[in-house]
Design a protein around this motif. Structure first.
Motif, PDB file in Angstrom:
ATOM      1  N   THR A   1       0.833  -1.206   0.000  1.00 21.69           N
ATOM      2  CA  THR A   1       0.000   0.000   0.000  1.00 21.69           C
ATOM      3  C   THR A   1       0.861   1.246   0.000  1.00 21.69           C
ATOM      4  O   THR A   1       0.591   2.212  -0.727  1.00 21.69           O
ATOM      5  CB  THR A   1      -0.930   0.000   1.221  1.00 21.69           C
ATOM      6  N   SER A   2       1.914   1.241   0.811  1.00 25.99           N
ATOM      7  CA  SER A   2       2.794   2.409   0.868  1.00 25.99           C
ATOM      8  C   SER A   2       3.484   2.636  -0.471  1.00 25.99           C
ATOM      9  O   SER A   2       3.588   3.780  -0.936  1.00 25.99           O
ATOM     10  CB  SER A   2       3.830   2.238   1.983  1.00 25.99           C
ATOM     11  N   LEU A   3       3.962   1.552  -1.092  1.00 28.38           N
ATOM     12  CA  LEU A   3       4.604   1.695  -2.401  1.00 28.38           C
ATOM     13  C   LEU A   3       3.624   2.234  -3.441  1.00 28.38           C
ATOM     14  O   LEU A   3       3.973   3.122  -4.246  1.00 28.38           O
ATOM     15  CB  LEU A   3       5.155   0.346  -2.873  1.00 28.38           C
ATOM     16  N   ASN A   4       2.399   1.743  -3.424  1.00 27.36           N
ATOM     17  CA  ASN A   4       1.394   2.198  -4.373  1.00 27.36           C
ATOM     18  C   ASN A   4       1.120   3.688  -4.210  1.00 27.36           C
ATOM     19  O   ASN A   4       1.069   4.446  -5.195  1.00 27.36           O
ATOM     20  CB  ASN A   4       0.104   1.392  -4.190  1.00 27.36           C
ATOM     21  N   ARG A   5       0.966   4.124  -2.965  1.00 27.18           N
ATOM     22  CA  ARG A   5       0.676   5.545  -2.727  1.00 27.18           C
ATOM     23  C   ARG A   5       1.866   6.421  -3.104  1.00 27.18           C
ATOM     24  O   ARG A   5       1.687   7.515  -3.657  1.00 27.18           O
ATOM     25  CB  ARG A   5       0.285   5.761  -1.266  1.00 27.18           C
ATOM     26  N   CYS A   6       3.061   5.939  -2.804  1.00 30.69           N
ATOM     27  CA  CYS A   6       4.253   6.727  -3.149  1.00 30.69           C
ATOM     28  C   CYS A   6       4.429   6.823  -4.661  1.00 30.69           C
ATOM     29  O   CYS A   6       4.767   7.902  -5.195  1.00 30.69           O
ATOM     30  CB  CYS A   6       5.496   6.108  -2.505  1.00 30.69           C
ATOM     31  N   LEU A   7       4.207   5.718  -5.369  1.00 32.70           N
ATOM     32  CA  LEU A   7       4.368   5.738  -6.818  1.00 32.70           C
ATOM     33  C   LEU A   7       3.302   6.598  -7.496  1.00 32.70           C
ATOM     34  O   LEU A   7       3.607   7.369  -8.415  1.00 32.70           O
ATOM     35  CB  LEU A   7       4.322   4.314  -7.367  1.00 32.70           C
ATOM     36  N   ARG A   8       2.060   6.471  -7.040  1.00 32.93           N
ATOM     37  CA  ARG A   8       0.984   7.245  -7.647  1.00 32.93           C
ATOM     38  C   ARG A   8       1.144   8.747  -7.406  1.00 32.93           C
ATOM     39  O   ARG A   8       0.743   9.562  -8.239  1.00 32.93           O
ATOM     40  CB  ARG A   8      -0.370   6.775  -7.120  1.00 32.93           C
ATOM     41  N   SER A   9       1.726   9.116  -6.279  1.00 30.28           N
ATOM     42  CA  SER A   9       1.932  10.543  -5.981  1.00 30.28           C
ATOM     43  C   SER A   9       3.311  11.024  -6.391  1.00 30.28           C
ATOM     44  O   SER A   9       3.665  12.171  -6.122  1.00 30.28           O
ATOM     45  CB  SER A   9       1.732  10.779  -4.484  1.00 30.28           C
ATOM     46  N   ARG A  10       4.110  10.117  -6.981  1.00 32.36           N
ATOM     47  CA  ARG A  10       5.498  10.432  -7.339  1.00 32.36           C
ATOM     48  C   ARG A  10       6.305  10.891  -6.132  1.00 32.36           C
ATOM     49  O   ARG A  10       7.106  11.823  -6.203  1.00 32.36           O
ATOM     50  CB  ARG A  10       5.531  11.486  -8.455  1.00 32.36           C
ATOM     51  N   GLY A  11       6.069  10.217  -5.028  1.00 29.78           N
ATOM     52  CA  GLY A  11       6.843  10.473  -3.818  1.00 29.78           C
ATOM     53  C   GLY A  11       6.423  11.680  -3.029  1.00 29.78           C
ATOM     54  O   GLY A  11       7.178  12.136  -2.158  1.00 29.78           O
ATOM     55  N   ARG A  12       5.222  12.200  -3.259  1.00 26.55           N
ATOM     56  CA  ARG A  12       4.808  13.432  -2.587  1.00 26.55           C
ATOM     57  C   ARG A  12       3.688  13.220  -1.564  1.00 26.55           C
ATOM     58  O   ARG A  12       3.259  14.181  -0.932  1.00 26.55           O
ATOM     59  CB  ARG A  12       4.351  14.464  -3.628  1.00 26.55           C
ATOM     60  N   ASP A  13       3.205  12.005  -1.405  1.00 25.24           N
ATOM     61  CA  ASP A  13       2.104  11.742  -0.474  1.00 25.24           C
ATOM     62  C   ASP A  13       2.671  11.488   0.925  1.00 25.24           C
ATOM     63  O   ASP A  13       3.358  10.488   1.141  1.00 25.24           O
ATOM     64  CB  ASP A  13       1.310  10.523  -0.948  1.00 25.24           C
ATOM     65  N   PRO A  14       2.413  12.358   1.901  1.00 25.91           N
ATOM     66  CA  PRO A  14       3.005  12.162   3.236  1.00 25.91           C
ATOM     67  C   PRO A  14       2.508  10.900   3.928  1.00 25.91           C
ATOM     68  O   PRO A  14       3.268  10.244   4.645  1.00 25.91           O
ATOM     69  CB  PRO A  14       2.589  13.427   4.000  1.00 25.91           C
ATOM     70  N   ALA A  15       1.224  10.539   3.712  1.00 25.60           N
ATOM     71  CA  ALA A  15       0.712   9.319   4.341  1.00 25.60           C
ATOM     72  C   ALA A  15       1.409   8.085   3.776  1.00 25.60           C
ATOM     73  O   ALA A  15       1.809   7.179   4.518  1.00 25.60           O
ATOM     74  CB  ALA A  15      -0.796   9.217   4.147  1.00 25.60           C
ATOM     75  N   GLY A  16       1.588   8.044   2.454  1.00 29.26           N
ATOM     76  CA  GLY A  16       2.299   6.934   1.847  1.00 29.26           C
ATOM     77  C   GLY A  16       3.749   6.878   2.305  1.00 29.26           C
ATOM     78  O   GLY A  16       4.298   5.801   2.564  1.00 29.26           O
ATOM     79  N   ALA A  17       4.381   8.050   2.420  1.00 28.46           N
ATOM     80  CA  ALA A  17       5.778   8.105   2.860  1.00 28.46           C
ATOM     81  C   ALA A  17       5.909   7.602   4.294  1.00 28.46           C
ATOM     82  O   ALA A  17       6.825   6.828   4.615  1.00 28.46           O
ATOM     83  CB  ALA A  17       6.301   9.535   2.754  1.00 28.46           C
ATOM     84  N   TYR A  18       4.987   8.022   5.162  1.00 29.30           N
ATOM     85  CA  TYR A  18       5.076   7.591   6.563  1.00 29.30           C
ATOM     86  C   TYR A  18       4.846   6.089   6.686  1.00 29.30           C
ATOM     87  O   TYR A  18       5.535   5.401   7.450  1.00 29.30           O
ATOM     88  CB  TYR A  18       4.055   8.346   7.412  1.00 29.30           C
ATOM     89  N   LEU A  19       3.898   5.561   5.932  1.00 34.28           N
ATOM     90  CA  LEU A  19       3.654   4.116   5.959  1.00 34.28           C
ATOM     91  C   LEU A  19       4.885   3.355   5.457  1.00 34.28           C
ATOM     92  O   LEU A  19       5.213   2.281   5.974  1.00 34.28           O
ATOM     93  CB  LEU A  19       2.434   3.775   5.104  1.00 34.28           C
ATOM     94  N   LEU A  20       5.581   3.926   4.477  1.00 34.21           N
ATOM     95  CA  LEU A  20       6.813   3.305   3.996  1.00 34.21           C
ATOM     96  C   LEU A  20       7.885   3.314   5.086  1.00 34.21           C
ATOM     97  O   LEU A  20       8.640   2.345   5.245  1.00 34.21           O
ATOM     98  CB  LEU A  20       7.318   4.027   2.750  1.00 34.21           C
ATOM     99  N   LEU A  21       7.952   4.418   5.861  1.00 39.69           N
ATOM    100  CA  LEU A  21       8.905   4.469   6.971  1.00 39.69           C
ATOM    101  C   LEU A  21       8.623   3.371   7.983  1.00 39.69           C
ATOM    102  O   LEU A  21       9.540   2.689   8.465  1.00 39.69           O
ATOM    103  CB  LEU A  21       8.847   5.838   7.669  1.00 39.69           C
ATOM    104  N   LEU A  22       7.349   3.187   8.317  1.00 39.93           N
ATOM    105  CA  LEU A  22       6.974   2.160   9.292  1.00 39.93           C
ATOM    106  C   LEU A  22       7.314   0.760   8.798  1.00 39.93           C
ATOM    107  O   LEU A  22       7.928  -0.039   9.516  1.00 39.93           O
ATOM    108  CB  LEU A  22       5.476   2.249   9.592  1.00 39.93           C
TER     109      LEU A  22
END
Length: 405
Positions: free
Chosen positions: A361-382
């Motif tokens: 899910t985190s990868l999907n959100r990061c890719l779709r936002s081109r690395g600009r989605d803070p929620a996706g980025a935080y989930l990737l950190l976790l």
């Protein structure tokens, strides 16, 4: 690392006794948990109640009452993790530079408590990459970047004073010898005493255990062998032989590392089995004894480092007046059921499935936002921290439950 000894010294200096150390560590854990919930509320108020329930469920699970009250460095280590991910949550969601400073300082505190926290350097790097990608400003980036290197410099200076080596981590080589203990290999240019220690270490394995190590990939069969061999290899064979050679700290570390890496180069698949077994246990093991009520477990861990009179009384706990009375049968039974439920969840692979779903899910959100989605980025950190913690431990250590909880 100096972090936990400094904490114990502060507790002892305040009261002349280490008895309160477990209670102080537990209070810090509670404060960090409340801080994490407060950070969720600050970023997304609607999630504050679910976050509070989730944190309460964690604190009520069997492991925290055992380890947060114990005189073991895991208590402060996990408290630091709660602070790290609370501060990072705000930092990647538009918080000011002070939140980055707090997150980086918390990472430094974790590493100064347990060297296993080095995987968090990758977590900080990912957070900084997100801030740079979103053009968050240099103040926020520097706030996240500066405190940790300063702490590592302090750690290296500490090791230089104590051990004569300017390095932030002076224990990794001996741990790696333990990890390779079942397949340590002699070499002509090793000192004779070291080769003899390697032979003694390998000779401990029975023919049956040797066959399991060489032919099986079953973690349940491999784990008991590694558990029995690790400390013997790390602390009772090769390391003492090198110490007796009086080579000096730096040369001793170099030789320990060479012994371990020679074993890995010679038997890469055997080392891969060790890593696989421990990664598997990081996500599936659960070893809290269900037959002890929580009060007894707290008593067990909070008496270990007290004065000799108290320690002697504890050892005679069957007749000692300090032995805690047994809990009512209904409470003990509820505790056993709780432990049993946690063990079933761990063995079922639910944690691995949840991690995989969260990571994708985190990868999907990061890719779709081109690395600009803070929620996706935080989930990737976790999710990256979760696998990083297990993997880093598994490369050099046994994934016993108190390291993984």
């Amino acid at each position: 690392p100096p972090g936990y000894p400094v904490f114990l010294h502060a507790v002892f200096a305040a009261g002349g006794d280490l008895t309160p150390a477990g209670g102080v560590a537990a209070a810090l854990a509670l404060a960090a948990a409340l801080f994490l919930v407060g950070c969720v509320r600050r970023v997304h108020g609607a999630l504050a109640l679910p976050a509070a329930i989730a944190v309460a469920a964690y604190l009520a699970s069997p492991s925290p009452p055992l380890y947060e009250f114990s005189i073991l460095s895991e208590s402060l280590y996990v408290t630091g993790l709660l602070l790290v991910f609370g501060a990072l949550l705000v930092a990647v969601h538009g918080g000011g530079a002070r939140w980055g400073v707090l997150a980086s300082s918390a990472v430094a505190a974790v590493i100064l408590t347990r060297a296993a926290g080095f995987y968090l350097i990758v977590t900080l790097a990912l957070a900084m990459a997100f801030l740079l990608r979103t053009r968050a400003g240099w103040r926020r980036v520097l706030g996240l970047a500066l405190p940790l290197p300063l702490a590592l410099l302090g750690m290296a200076t500490y090791n230089a004073r104590i051990r004569g080596e300017f390095t932030p981590n002076a224990a990794g080589e001996s741990n790696l010898v333990g990890a390779t203990g079942t397949f340590l290999t002699e070499r002509d240019d090793f000192p004779p005493a070291v080769n003899e220690a390697i032979r003694r270490s390998r000779a401990r394995l029975s023919p049956r255990d040797r066959e399991v190590v060489e032919r099986s990939w079953d973690p349940d069969r491999l784990w008991p062998i590694y558990l029995d061999d690790y400390n013997y290899a790390a602390h009772r064979t090769v390391a003492p032989a090198i110490r007796e050679a009086d080579l000096g700290p730096a040369e001793s570390r170099r030789l320990l590392g060479e012994v371990a890496f020679h074993a890995i180069r010679t038997h890469p698949w055997l080392y891969a089995k060790f890593v696989w077994t421990n990664v598997h246990r990081s996500f599936t093991s659960y070893t809290v004894n269900p037959h002890f009520p929580p009060t007894y477990q707290l008593e067990l861990h909070t008496r270990i480092f007290l004065d000799q009179r108290t320690l002697a009384a504890f050892r005679a706990h069957d007749t000692s007046p300090r032995t805690p009375s047994r809990l009512p049968a209904t409470v003990e039974e509820a505790y056993r059921l709780l432990v049993h439920g946690h063990r079933l969840v761990a063995k079922s692979g639910v944690w691995i499935a949840l991690w995989l779903v969260s990571f994708l899910t985190s990868l999907n959100r990061c890719l779709r936002s081109r690395g600009r989605d803070p929620a996706g980025a935080y989930l990737l950190l976790l999710t990256s921290a979760a696998i990083g913690a297990g993997l880093l431990t598994s490369l050099v250590e046994l994934a016993i439950e108190r390291y993984a909880y």
